[in-house]
Design an enzyme around this catalytic site. Structure first.
Site, PDB file in Angstrom:
ATOM      1  N   HIS A  97      31.075  46.770  13.546  1.00 26.80           N
ATOM      2  CA  HIS A  97      32.052  45.952  14.270  1.00 26.80           C
ATOM      3  C   HIS A  97      33.435  46.596  14.148  1.00 26.80           C
ATOM      4  O   HIS A  97      33.767  47.167  13.104  1.00 26.80           O
ATOM      5  CB  HIS A  97      32.072  44.532  13.691  1.00 26.80           C
ATOM      6  CG  HIS A  97      32.872  43.594  14.540  1.00 26.80           C
ATOM      7  ND1 HIS A  97      34.240  43.527  14.462  1.00 26.80           N
ATOM      8  CD2 HIS A  97      32.493  42.714  15.495  1.00 26.80           C
ATOM      9  CE1 HIS A  97      34.669  42.631  15.345  1.00 26.80           C
ATOM     10  NE2 HIS A  97      33.625  42.127  15.982  1.00 26.80           N
ATOM     11  N   GLU A 167      32.049  46.359  22.944  1.00 28.17           N
ATOM     12  CA  GLU A 167      33.213  45.509  22.717  1.00 28.17           C
ATOM     13  C   GLU A 167      34.476  46.368  22.767  1.00 28.17           C
ATOM     14  O   GLU A 167      34.813  47.025  21.772  1.00 28.17           O
ATOM     15  CB  GLU A 167      33.146  44.875  21.326  1.00 28.17           C
ATOM     16  CG  GLU A 167      31.988  43.953  21.108  1.00 28.17           C
ATOM     17  CD  GLU A 167      32.312  42.926  20.019  1.00 28.17           C
ATOM     18  OE1 GLU A 167      32.275  41.729  20.306  1.00 28.17           O
ATOM     19  OE2 GLU A 167      32.623  43.333  18.887  1.00 28.17           O
TER      20      GLU A 167
HETATM   21  P1  PGA Z   1      36.315  37.290  20.077  1.00 25.14           P
HETATM   22  O1  PGA Z   1      35.525  38.247  19.073  1.00 25.14           O
HETATM   23  O2  PGA Z   1      35.296  36.624  20.947  1.00 25.14           O
HETATM   24  O3  PGA Z   1      37.061  36.345  19.229  1.00 25.14           O
HETATM   25  O4  PGA Z   1      37.228  38.197  20.880  1.00 25.14           O
HETATM   26  C1  PGA Z   1      34.406  38.981  19.497  1.00 25.14           C
HETATM   27  C2  PGA Z   1      33.866  39.813  18.377  1.00 25.14           C
HETATM   28  O5  PGA Z   1      34.648  40.248  17.532  1.00 25.14           O
HETATM   29  O6  PGA Z   1      32.662  40.056  18.263  1.00 25.14           O
END
Ligand code: PGA
Length: 260
Positions: A97, A167
Protein backbone atom coordinates in the site's frame (compact mmCIF):
# COMPACT_ATOMS: atom_id res chain seq x y z
CA UNK A 1 -19.66 -14.59 -18.11
CA UNK A 2 -20.00 -11.81 -15.56
CA UNK A 3 -17.15 -11.67 -13.07
CA UNK A 4 -18.02 -11.20 -9.42
CA UNK A 5 -17.02 -7.81 -8.11
CA UNK A 6 -14.59 -7.62 -5.20
CA UNK A 7 -15.06 -4.78 -2.73
CA UNK A 8 -12.23 -4.39 -0.22
CA UNK A 9 -12.52 -2.32 2.95
CA UNK A 10 -9.18 -0.93 4.10
CA UNK A 11 -9.81 0.31 7.63
CA UNK A 12 -6.18 1.44 8.02
CA UNK A 13 -5.43 2.31 11.71
CA UNK A 14 -9.13 2.46 12.61
CA UNK A 15 -11.39 2.17 14.55
CA UNK A 16 -10.09 2.96 18.04
CA UNK A 17 -11.54 -0.02 19.91
CA UNK A 18 -12.41 -3.67 19.38
CA UNK A 19 -16.02 -2.87 20.30
CA UNK A 20 -16.31 -0.41 17.43
CA UNK A 21 -14.61 -2.83 15.05
CA UNK A 22 -17.06 -5.61 15.95
CA UNK A 23 -20.03 -3.26 15.48
CA UNK A 24 -18.86 -2.03 12.09
CA UNK A 25 -18.11 -5.58 10.96
CA UNK A 26 -21.57 -6.77 12.04
CA UNK A 27 -23.23 -3.97 10.07
CA UNK A 28 -21.21 -4.79 6.94
CA UNK A 29 -22.08 -8.48 7.29
CA UNK A 30 -25.78 -7.69 7.49
CA UNK A 31 -25.58 -6.25 3.97
CA UNK A 32 -23.08 -8.84 2.73
CA UNK A 33 -25.26 -11.84 3.56
CA UNK A 34 -27.65 -10.90 0.74
CA UNK A 35 -24.91 -10.51 -1.87
CA UNK A 36 -24.76 -13.03 -4.72
CA UNK A 37 -22.31 -11.62 -7.22
CA UNK A 38 -20.17 -9.49 -4.92
CA UNK A 39 -17.42 -10.43 -2.49
CA UNK A 40 -16.67 -8.17 0.47
CA UNK A 41 -13.22 -8.35 2.08
CA UNK A 42 -12.64 -6.45 5.31
CA UNK A 43 -8.97 -5.63 5.96
CA UNK A 44 -8.94 -4.70 9.60
CA UNK A 45 -5.96 -3.86 11.82
CA UNK A 46 -4.35 -7.17 12.85
CA UNK A 47 -5.18 -6.54 16.49
CA UNK A 48 -8.93 -6.93 15.79
CA UNK A 49 -8.74 -9.99 13.53
CA UNK A 50 -9.19 -12.55 16.28
CA UNK A 51 -12.39 -10.92 17.55
CA UNK A 52 -13.74 -10.52 14.01
CA UNK A 53 -12.89 -14.08 13.00
CA UNK A 54 -15.14 -15.34 15.80
CA UNK A 55 -17.99 -13.35 14.30
CA UNK A 56 -17.76 -14.45 10.68
CA UNK A 57 -21.31 -15.14 9.54
CA UNK A 58 -21.27 -15.27 5.76
CA UNK A 59 -18.80 -16.35 3.08
CA UNK A 60 -19.74 -13.15 1.24
CA UNK A 61 -17.73 -11.14 3.76
CA UNK A 62 -14.26 -12.43 4.59
CA UNK A 63 -11.23 -11.09 6.41
CA UNK A 64 -8.00 -9.61 5.11
CA UNK A 65 -4.89 -8.12 6.69
CA UNK A 66 -3.26 -4.81 5.79
CA UNK A 67 0.31 -6.08 5.94
CA UNK A 68 2.35 -9.17 6.75
CA UNK A 69 5.97 -10.27 7.22
CA UNK A 70 7.45 -12.74 4.74
CA UNK A 71 9.18 -15.09 7.22
CA UNK A 72 6.93 -17.70 8.91
CA UNK A 73 8.43 -17.29 12.41
CA UNK A 74 11.45 -16.02 14.30
CA UNK A 75 12.98 -12.93 15.89
CA UNK A 76 11.18 -10.15 14.01
CA UNK A 77 9.97 -7.63 16.56
CA UNK A 78 6.63 -6.06 15.76
CA UNK A 79 5.84 -8.21 12.73
CA UNK A 80 2.94 -10.59 12.02
CA UNK A 81 3.37 -13.84 10.08
CA UNK A 82 1.17 -15.61 7.57
CA UNK A 83 0.77 -18.71 9.82
CA UNK A 84 -0.48 -16.36 12.57
CA UNK A 85 -2.98 -14.78 10.18
CA UNK A 86 -4.12 -18.20 9.02
CA UNK A 87 -5.45 -18.94 12.49
CA UNK A 88 -7.85 -15.99 12.19
CA UNK A 89 -9.35 -17.12 8.87
CA UNK A 90 -7.54 -14.44 6.92
CA UNK A 91 -7.22 -15.25 3.23
CA UNK A 92 -6.23 -11.89 1.75
CA UNK A 93 -3.38 -9.47 2.49
CA UNK A 94 -2.93 -5.94 1.19
CA UNK A 95 0.70 -5.68 0.09
CA UNK A 96 2.62 -2.58 -0.94
CA UNK A 97 0.00 0.00 0.00
CA UNK A 98 1.28 3.50 -0.79
CA UNK A 99 1.04 4.48 2.88
CA UNK A 100 3.47 1.67 3.72
CA UNK A 101 5.70 2.46 0.76
CA UNK A 102 5.92 6.06 1.99
CA UNK A 103 7.12 4.69 5.36
CA UNK A 104 10.03 3.10 3.53
CA UNK A 105 8.71 -0.21 2.18
CA UNK A 106 10.72 -0.93 -0.98
CA UNK A 107 9.73 -2.85 -4.12
CA UNK A 108 12.11 -5.58 -2.97
CA UNK A 109 10.28 -5.96 0.35
CA UNK A 110 6.93 -5.86 -1.45
CA UNK A 111 8.09 -8.66 -3.78
CA UNK A 112 9.13 -10.80 -0.80
CA UNK A 113 5.67 -10.33 0.76
CA UNK A 114 3.85 -11.10 -2.50
CA UNK A 115 5.92 -14.27 -2.95
CA UNK A 116 5.35 -15.41 0.64
CA UNK A 117 1.57 -14.90 0.31
CA UNK A 118 1.37 -16.88 -2.92
CA UNK A 119 3.52 -19.73 -1.62
CA UNK A 120 1.27 -20.08 1.44
CA UNK A 121 -1.96 -19.84 -0.55
CA UNK A 122 -2.95 -16.37 0.58
CA UNK A 123 -4.19 -13.89 -2.00
CA UNK A 124 -2.05 -10.76 -2.05
CA UNK A 125 -3.82 -7.56 -3.04
CA UNK A 126 -0.83 -5.83 -4.61
CA UNK A 127 -1.13 -2.03 -4.64
CA UNK A 128 0.60 -0.02 -7.33
CA UNK A 129 0.20 3.57 -8.47
CA UNK A 130 2.09 6.73 -9.33
CA UNK A 131 2.60 9.69 -6.99
CA UNK A 132 2.17 12.26 -9.74
CA UNK A 133 0.34 12.06 -13.04
CA UNK A 134 2.66 14.05 -15.26
CA UNK A 135 1.67 15.13 -18.77
CA UNK A 136 4.79 13.56 -20.30
CA UNK A 137 3.51 10.11 -19.43
CA UNK A 138 6.44 9.24 -17.15
CA UNK A 139 3.88 7.87 -14.71
CA UNK A 140 3.30 4.96 -17.08
CA UNK A 141 6.92 3.86 -16.86
CA UNK A 142 6.75 4.34 -13.10
CA UNK A 143 3.75 2.00 -12.82
CA UNK A 144 5.40 -0.50 -15.16
CA UNK A 145 8.59 -0.44 -13.06
CA UNK A 146 6.66 -0.90 -9.83
CA UNK A 147 4.81 -3.87 -11.30
CA UNK A 148 7.97 -5.52 -12.65
CA UNK A 149 9.86 -5.10 -9.37
CA UNK A 150 6.96 -6.08 -7.11
CA UNK A 151 6.46 -9.33 -9.04
CA UNK A 152 10.12 -10.35 -9.10
CA UNK A 153 10.55 -14.12 -8.86
CA UNK A 154 6.87 -14.98 -9.30
CA UNK A 155 5.86 -17.75 -11.68
CA UNK A 156 2.95 -17.42 -14.10
CA UNK A 157 1.18 -20.21 -12.25
CA UNK A 158 1.31 -18.32 -8.97
CA UNK A 159 0.50 -15.00 -10.61
CA UNK A 160 -2.93 -16.35 -11.53
CA UNK A 161 -3.99 -16.01 -7.86
CA UNK A 162 -3.03 -12.37 -7.38
CA UNK A 163 -5.32 -9.36 -7.13
CA UNK A 164 -3.94 -6.01 -8.29
CA UNK A 165 -5.21 -2.69 -6.95
CA UNK A 166 -4.35 0.38 -8.98
CA UNK A 167 -4.32 3.30 -6.58
CA UNK A 168 -2.88 6.57 -7.89
CA UNK A 169 -1.27 7.96 -4.76
CA UNK A 170 -2.56 11.50 -5.43
CA UNK A 171 -6.11 10.13 -5.17
CA UNK A 172 -5.62 8.26 -1.86
CA UNK A 173 -6.52 9.41 1.65
CA UNK A 174 -7.83 12.61 3.25
CA UNK A 175 -5.27 14.80 1.46
CA UNK A 176 -6.41 13.59 -1.97
CA UNK A 177 -7.55 16.22 -4.43
CA UNK A 178 -10.00 13.93 -6.23
CA UNK A 179 -10.56 10.38 -7.41
CA UNK A 180 -9.23 9.30 -10.78
CA UNK A 181 -11.73 9.08 -13.67
CA UNK A 182 -13.27 5.77 -14.78
CA UNK A 183 -11.88 6.31 -18.27
CA UNK A 184 -8.31 6.85 -17.06
CA UNK A 185 -8.66 3.77 -14.82
CA UNK A 186 -9.84 1.71 -17.78
CA UNK A 187 -6.82 2.76 -19.84
CA UNK A 188 -4.51 2.04 -16.92
CA UNK A 189 -5.95 -1.45 -16.47
CA UNK A 190 -5.28 -2.17 -20.15
CA UNK A 191 -1.72 -0.90 -19.67
CA UNK A 192 -1.24 -3.11 -16.58
CA UNK A 193 -2.44 -6.21 -18.45
CA UNK A 194 -0.21 -5.36 -21.41
CA UNK A 195 2.77 -5.03 -19.03
CA UNK A 196 1.94 -8.43 -17.51
CA UNK A 197 1.76 -10.00 -20.98
CA UNK A 198 5.17 -8.48 -21.79
CA UNK A 199 6.54 -9.90 -18.55
CA UNK A 200 5.02 -13.38 -18.58
CA UNK A 201 4.51 -14.03 -22.29
CA UNK A 202 1.59 -14.16 -24.71
CA UNK A 203 0.85 -17.77 -23.87
CA UNK A 204 -0.43 -16.58 -20.49
CA UNK A 205 -2.71 -13.92 -21.94
CA UNK A 206 -5.97 -15.66 -21.00
CA UNK A 207 -4.83 -16.07 -17.39
CA UNK A 208 -3.68 -12.44 -17.30
CA UNK A 209 -7.04 -11.25 -18.65
CA UNK A 210 -8.64 -12.98 -15.66
CA UNK A 211 -6.56 -11.22 -12.98
CA UNK A 212 -8.84 -8.87 -11.05
CA UNK A 213 -7.68 -5.24 -11.25
CA UNK A 214 -9.34 -3.05 -8.62
CA UNK A 215 -9.51 0.72 -8.45
CA UNK A 216 -8.70 2.54 -5.19
CA UNK A 217 -8.46 6.19 -4.16
CA UNK A 218 -11.31 8.33 -2.80
CA UNK A 219 -13.99 5.80 -3.72
CA UNK A 220 -17.43 6.73 -2.41
CA UNK A 221 -21.06 5.96 -3.14
CA UNK A 222 -21.14 8.63 -5.86
CA UNK A 223 -18.21 7.43 -7.97
CA UNK A 224 -18.27 3.66 -7.29
CA UNK A 225 -20.67 2.87 -10.13
CA UNK A 226 -18.55 4.75 -12.69
CA UNK A 227 -15.41 2.79 -11.87
CA UNK A 228 -17.23 -0.54 -11.89
CA UNK A 229 -19.28 0.09 -15.03
CA UNK A 230 -17.53 2.53 -17.34
CA UNK A 231 -14.08 1.76 -15.90
CA UNK A 232 -14.84 -1.99 -15.94
CA UNK A 233 -13.01 -2.38 -12.62
CA UNK A 234 -13.13 -5.88 -11.14
CA UNK A 235 -13.71 -4.20 -7.82
CA UNK A 236 -12.76 -1.38 -5.48
CA UNK A 237 -10.36 -0.76 -2.61
CA UNK A 238 -12.16 1.55 -0.24
CA UNK A 239 -10.52 3.50 2.59
CA UNK A 240 -12.44 6.29 4.29
CA UNK A 241 -15.87 5.23 3.01
CA UNK A 242 -15.36 1.74 4.49
CA UNK A 243 -15.43 3.16 8.03
CA UNK A 244 -19.02 4.25 7.59
CA UNK A 245 -21.28 1.19 7.62
CA UNK A 246 -24.00 2.96 5.62
CA UNK A 247 -21.66 4.21 2.91
CA UNK A 248 -19.83 0.93 2.59
CA UNK A 249 -23.09 -1.04 2.44
CA UNK A 250 -24.29 1.27 -0.30
CA UNK A 251 -21.11 0.62 -2.29
CA UNK A 252 -21.65 -3.15 -1.87
CA UNK A 253 -25.22 -2.79 -3.15
CA UNK A 254 -24.06 -0.71 -6.14
CA UNK A 255 -21.51 -3.42 -7.02
CA UNK A 256 -24.20 -6.09 -6.71
CA UNK A 257 -26.41 -4.33 -9.28
CA UNK A 258 -23.70 -4.15 -11.94
CA UNK A 259 -23.23 -6.85 -14.54
CA UNK A 260 -20.18 -6.57 -16.73
P1 PGA B 1 -9.32 6.31 0.50
O1 PGA B 1 -8.18 5.21 0.69
O2 PGA B 1 -10.52 5.61 -0.05
O3 PGA B 1 -9.54 6.89 1.83
O4 PGA B 1 -8.76 7.32 -0.49
C1 PGA B 1 -7.99 4.18 -0.25
C2 PGA B 1 -6.85 3.31 0.15
O5 PGA B 1 -5.90 3.81 0.76
O6 PGA B 1 -6.83 2.10 -0.09
Amino acid sequence: MAQNKVIVANWKMNPASVGEAVKLFAAIQRTAKDLRRTQAIVCSPSIFLQALSKRLKTAKCVLGAQNVFWEPDGAFTGETSLPQLERFDVGFVIVGHSERRSLGETDDVVAKKVRACLVRNFTPILCIGERVRDVDGDYLSFVRGELVKSLEGISAERLSRIVIAYEPVWAVGPEAKAADTPHAFFEMSVFIRKTLVDMFGRKHKTMIMGIPILYGGSVDEDNAEGFLKEGNAAGLLVGRASLDAKQFSLILKIAERIRS
